[in-house]
Design a protein around this motif. Structure first.
Motif, mmCIF file in Angstrom:
data_model
loop_
_atom_site.group_PDB
_atom_site.id
_atom_site.type_symbol
_atom_site.label_atom_id
_atom_site.label_comp_id
_atom_site.label_asym_id
_atom_site.label_seq_id
_atom_site.Cartn_x
_atom_site.Cartn_y
_atom_site.Cartn_z
ATOM 1 N N UNK A 16 0.853 -1.151 -0.048
ATOM 2 C CA UNK A 16 0.116 0.049 0.129
ATOM 3 C C UNK A 16 0.947 1.166 -0.066
ATOM 4 N N UNK A 17 0.386 2.229 -0.932
ATOM 5 C CA UNK A 17 1.151 3.505 -0.955
ATOM 6 C C UNK A 17 0.161 4.392 -0.843
ATOM 7 N N UNK A 18 -0.121 5.062 0.469
ATOM 8 C CA UNK A 18 -1.104 5.751 0.690
ATOM 9 C C UNK A 18 -2.497 5.176 0.346
ATOM 10 N N UNK A 19 -3.457 5.863 -0.580
ATOM 11 C CA UNK A 19 -4.605 5.152 -0.848
ATOM 12 C C UNK A 19 -4.379 4.198 -1.883
ATOM 13 N N UNK A 20 -3.394 3.979 -2.626
ATOM 14 C CA UNK A 20 -3.130 3.195 -3.565
ATOM 15 C C UNK A 20 -2.533 1.766 -3.262
ATOM 16 N N UNK A 21 -2.944 0.789 -3.928
ATOM 17 C CA UNK A 21 -2.425 -0.509 -3.739
ATOM 18 C C UNK A 21 -1.699 -0.712 -4.982
#
Length: 265
Positions: A16-21
């Motif tokens: 996970x990078x912030x709200x993104x997978x």
């Protein structure tokens, strides 16, 4: 939400990078440049864009939609007016003999930079020539493959190959939150426009660098001058200033160049 992966990938994992997978490859395969080009070719269908980045990033994701509101031509016109006012004294007068005399014997004086050959914003550079002549970077995928191969043959470290869910390659830097120094909405807007006009694709962002492959670079000096001004207004530190490069020299170097590097301190 974990997405469906394309077939034929090497082992990897989701992160996970912030709200993104995103998906991260465990180890770069020997033919990573070929894989990168193929993944980029599939991206219009999968919605997943290949990207090279730090193995352990400290990112701050931003919403790519922030670039939607940027009227690029208007913003760059205003930025050039401010930049020209600031730099005109340096462009108008070469370095004095006194400044040169103050330098140590083993240090060459900086070359004089006459600046861009424009008094007002000339507008965005025209699109690059159509592909199809069999030359370098005839497609975005081929240009990206060559750029990745060149990068991995010269870098002192091994970046991670990731797959990032995004609407287009230009948005990946914002989605993963690369924290290299530039104003991300402006950079995203520029990258989108370069995608459309020059078949450009972001292939990696790590450290202070953004690396871009170019399928349809300008082939004439007038177009290169206008494109060089866009590069200059990206705020990147390496354009003209680091190392000191006169604007005409930087612009001439863009003719036919299929790789662009932007660096922020």
């Amino acid at each position: 939400m974990v997405f469906s992966l394309p077939a034929g990938l090497p082992p990897g994992r989701f992160e996970r990078r912030g709200p993104a997978e995103i998906w991260v490859c465990d180890e770069l395969p020997d033919d990573v440049d070929v894989l990168f080009g193929e993944l980029l070719r599939q991206a219009a269908v999968t919605g997943l864009y290949p990207h090279l980045c730090w193995p352990d990033p400290h990112d701050r994701p931003e919403d790519p939609a922030a670039a939607d509101a940027i009227r690029l031509d208007e913003v760059l016109a205003a930025d050039f007016a401010a930049y020209r006012q600031e730099r005109l004294p340096y462009w108008s007068a070469p370095a004095s003999e006194e400044t040169s005399d103050d330098l140590p014997e083993d240090v060459e004086p900086w070359p004089h930079d006459p600046g861009p050959p424009f008094e007002t914003w000339p507008g965005l550079a025209p699109a690059g020539p159509p592909s199809g002549d069999g030359g370098p970077g005839t497609t975005p995928e081929e240009a990206a493959r060559r750029t990745v191969a060149d990068l991995l043959s010269t870098e002192y470290f091994t970046p991670s190959l990731t797959l990032v869910p995004a609407r287009r390659a230009a948005d990946v830097v914002a989605v993963i939150g690369w924290d290299g120094g530039p104003p991300i909405p402006l950079l995203t807007a520029l990258l989108r426009s370069w995608e459309d006009r020059f078949g450009a694709r972001v292939v990696g962002a790590y450290g202070g660098d953004v690396h871009v492959s170019v399928a349809r670079p300008p082939l004439d000096r007038a177009s290169a001058d206008r494109l060089a001004l866009e590069h200059l207004l990206s705020t990147a530190d390496n354009i003209v200033d680091d190392p000191p490069t006169p604007f005409p020299e930087y612009a001439s170097g863009l003719i036919g160049r299929t790789q662009w590097r932007f660096w922020w301190d």
